[in-house]
Design an enzyme around this catalytic site. Structure first.
Site, PDB file in Angstrom:
ATOM      1  N   GLY A  15       0.839  -1.189   0.000  1.00  0.00           N
ATOM      2  CA  GLY A  15       0.000   0.000   0.000  1.00  0.00           C
ATOM      3  C   GLY A  15       0.871   1.234   0.000  1.00  0.00           C
ATOM      4  O   GLY A  15       2.093   1.155  -0.146  1.00  0.00           O
ATOM      5  N   GLY A  20      -0.393   1.660   7.207  1.00  0.00           N
ATOM      6  CA  GLY A  20      -0.314   0.704   8.301  1.00  0.00           C
ATOM      7  C   GLY A  20       0.352  -0.615   7.935  1.00  0.00           C
ATOM      8  O   GLY A  20       0.112  -1.635   8.577  1.00  0.00           O
ATOM      9  N   LYS A  21       1.240  -0.601   6.929  1.00  0.00           N
ATOM     10  CA  LYS A  21       1.908  -1.833   6.491  1.00  0.00           C
ATOM     11  C   LYS A  21       2.799  -2.423   7.578  1.00  0.00           C
ATOM     12  O   LYS A  21       2.711  -3.610   7.887  1.00  0.00           O
ATOM     13  CB  LYS A  21       2.744  -1.554   5.225  1.00  0.00           C
ATOM     14  CG  LYS A  21       1.937  -1.081   4.048  1.00  0.00           C
ATOM     15  CD  LYS A  21       2.809  -0.749   2.859  1.00  0.00           C
ATOM     16  CE  LYS A  21       3.858   0.311   3.107  1.00  0.00           C
ATOM     17  NZ  LYS A  21       3.337   1.624   3.510  1.00  0.00           N
ATOM     18  N   ASP A  88      10.568  -6.016   6.332  1.00  0.00           N
ATOM     19  CA  ASP A  88       9.893  -4.721   6.178  1.00  0.00           C
ATOM     20  C   ASP A  88      10.616  -3.893   5.117  1.00  0.00           C
ATOM     21  O   ASP A  88      11.810  -4.076   4.881  1.00  0.00           O
ATOM     22  CB  ASP A  88       9.880  -3.972   7.516  1.00  0.00           C
ATOM     23  CG  ASP A  88       8.858  -2.852   7.548  1.00  0.00           C
ATOM     24  OD1 ASP A  88       7.846  -2.931   6.812  1.00  0.00           O
ATOM     25  OD2 ASP A  88       9.055  -1.886   8.314  1.00  0.00           O
ATOM     26  N   GLU A  89       9.884  -2.986   4.494  1.00  0.00           N
ATOM     27  CA  GLU A  89      10.415  -2.089   3.449  1.00  0.00           C
ATOM     28  C   GLU A  89      11.134  -2.885   2.361  1.00  0.00           C
ATOM     29  O   GLU A  89      12.207  -2.522   1.885  1.00  0.00           O
ATOM     30  CB  GLU A  89      11.350  -1.042   4.072  1.00  0.00           C
ATOM     31  CG  GLU A  89      10.707  -0.174   5.132  1.00  0.00           C
ATOM     32  CD  GLU A  89       9.601   0.750   4.635  1.00  0.00           C
ATOM     33  OE1 GLU A  89       9.403   0.856   3.404  1.00  0.00           O
ATOM     34  OE2 GLU A  89       8.920   1.358   5.474  1.00  0.00           O
ATOM     35  N   GLN A  91      10.685  -3.143  -0.699  1.00  0.00           N
ATOM     36  CA  GLN A  91      10.874  -2.484  -2.000  1.00  0.00           C
ATOM     37  C   GLN A  91      12.287  -1.919  -2.151  1.00  0.00           C
ATOM     38  O   GLN A  91      12.730  -1.667  -3.273  1.00  0.00           O
ATOM     39  CB  GLN A  91       9.839  -1.371  -2.218  1.00  0.00           C
ATOM     40  CG  GLN A  91      10.092  -0.082  -1.454  1.00  0.00           C
ATOM     41  CD  GLN A  91       9.610  -0.102  -0.011  1.00  0.00           C
ATOM     42  OE1 GLN A  91       9.024  -1.081   0.436  1.00  0.00           O
ATOM     43  NE2 GLN A  91       9.853   0.981   0.712  1.00  0.00           N
ATOM     44  N   CYS A 145      -6.703  10.009   2.191  1.00  0.00           N
ATOM     45  CA  CYS A 145      -6.116  11.100   1.418  1.00  0.00           C
ATOM     46  C   CYS A 145      -6.028  12.363   2.272  1.00  0.00           C
ATOM     47  O   CYS A 145      -7.020  12.793   2.869  1.00  0.00           O
ATOM     48  CB  CYS A 145      -6.941  11.361   0.165  1.00  0.00           C
ATOM     49  SG  CYS A 145      -6.296  12.718  -0.844  1.00  0.00           S
ATOM     50  N   CYS A 148      -8.507  15.163   0.428  1.00  0.00           N
ATOM     51  CA  CYS A 148      -9.963  15.080   0.288  1.00  0.00           C
ATOM     52  C   CYS A 148     -10.628  14.058   1.189  1.00  0.00           C
ATOM     53  O   CYS A 148     -11.845  14.019   1.282  1.00  0.00           O
ATOM     54  CB  CYS A 148     -10.336  14.804  -1.168  1.00  0.00           C
ATOM     55  SG  CYS A 148     -10.029  13.107  -1.698  1.00  0.00           S
ATOM     56  N   CYS A 186      -6.067  13.240  -6.217  1.00  0.00           N
ATOM     57  CA  CYS A 186      -5.326  14.327  -5.558  1.00  0.00           C
ATOM     58  C   CYS A 186      -3.812  14.165  -5.677  1.00  0.00           C
ATOM     59  O   CYS A 186      -3.062  15.057  -5.281  1.00  0.00           O
ATOM     60  CB  CYS A 186      -5.717  14.413  -4.082  1.00  0.00           C
ATOM     61  SG  CYS A 186      -7.428  14.894  -3.807  1.00  0.00           S
TER      62      CYS A 186
END
Length: 196
Positions: A15, A20-21, A88-89, A91, A145, A148, A186
Site C-alpha cells: 500500500g 499501516g503496512k 519490512d520495506e 521495495q 487522502c 480530500c 489528488c
C-alpha cells in the site's frame, strides 16, 4: 494424522505510506510469537528513520530486526530452524530478494514481506510487482487522502510543500516531513510525461 496443507508460502502486505503496512507486519509477528514460532525479522539498512535495529511503525510499535545491506546478507542470518521470516520495506532490496523469498517458501518457511507497491510517481516500486505475482497471499492497505479524505492508494512526495518533480530520485527515505497519502485524483507529480 493428515496435514491439510504444507507450510511455506509468501505473503505481501502493500500500500501507500501511512496505510499501516509495518503495523500489520508487527501484528502478524506478535500473533505468531504467541504460537511460539521461531521468527526472524529483517529490514534494509537504508531505513533508519526511527531505529537502526528495529522495524518501527509510524504509530511507534516496534520489534527488533536485523538491518541488512543486500538480499544476500539475509541468508547469512537465517537459522536452520526458522519458521517465519518477516521483511519490512522490501521495495528497497535488490532483485535477489525475490529468489530468496521463493527459496525460503519452498523450504517450508512462512515469508511475510511489507512494502510500498508504488513509488512517489505512482509507478510500480522495485521488486514489488514480482513479489506480488509470486505471493500466495496479498493484503493491500489504504490510508486516508490528506487532501480530500478519500481512500489513499498513492504516496505524495512534497518538496518545500510542493509536489515533487517526476525526474527526482526515486528513493528518499522520510516520513511526514516529505510524504503524505493521497488518492488517485489528488496525487500530483510535476512534469510527469503523458502516456496517452
Amino acid at each position: 494424522m493428515y496435514n491439510q496443507y504444507r507450510e511455506g508460502w509468501i505473503e505481501v502486505i502493500c500500500g501507500c505510506m501511512f496505510a499501516g503496512k509495518t503495523e500489520e507486519l508487527i501484528r502478524r509477528i506478535n500473533v505468531l510469537s504467541y504460537a511460539k514460532k521461531n521468527i526472524q525479522v529483517f529490514k534494509p539498512v537504508i531505513d533508519n528513520r526511527y531505529s537502526k535495529s528495529e522495524i518501527v511503525s509510524h504509530s511507534g510499535a516496534h520489534i527488533p530486526s536485523h538491518a541488512i545491506e543486500s538480499s544476500k546478507d539475509l541468508l547469512k542470518y537465517i537459522q536452520d530452524d526458522v519458521e517465519v521470516i518477516a521483511i519490512d520495506e522490501v521495495q528497497f532490496f535488490d532483485e535477489g530478494i525475490v529468489d530468496i523469498c521463493e527459496y525460503l517458501a519452498d523450504k517450508g518457511v512462512r515469508v511475510m514481506v511489507a512494502g510500498l507497491d508504488k513509488d512517489f510517481r505512482g509507478e510500480p516500486f522495485g521488486v514489488m510487482p514480482e513479489l506480488l505475482t509470486r505471493a500466495e497471499f496479498v493484503t493491500k492497505l489504504t490510508a486516508i487522502c490528506a487532501k480530500c479524505g478519500a481512500p489513499a492508494t498513492r504516496t505524495q512526495r512534497l518538496v518545500n510543500g510542493q509536489p515533487a518533480d517526476f525526474h527526482s530520485d526515486i528513493v528518499l527515505v522520510g516520513s511526514k516531513d516529505h510524504y503524505e497519502p493521497r488518492c488517485r485524483h489528488c496525487h500530483e507529480i510535476e512534469n510527469k510525461p503523458k502516456k496517452i
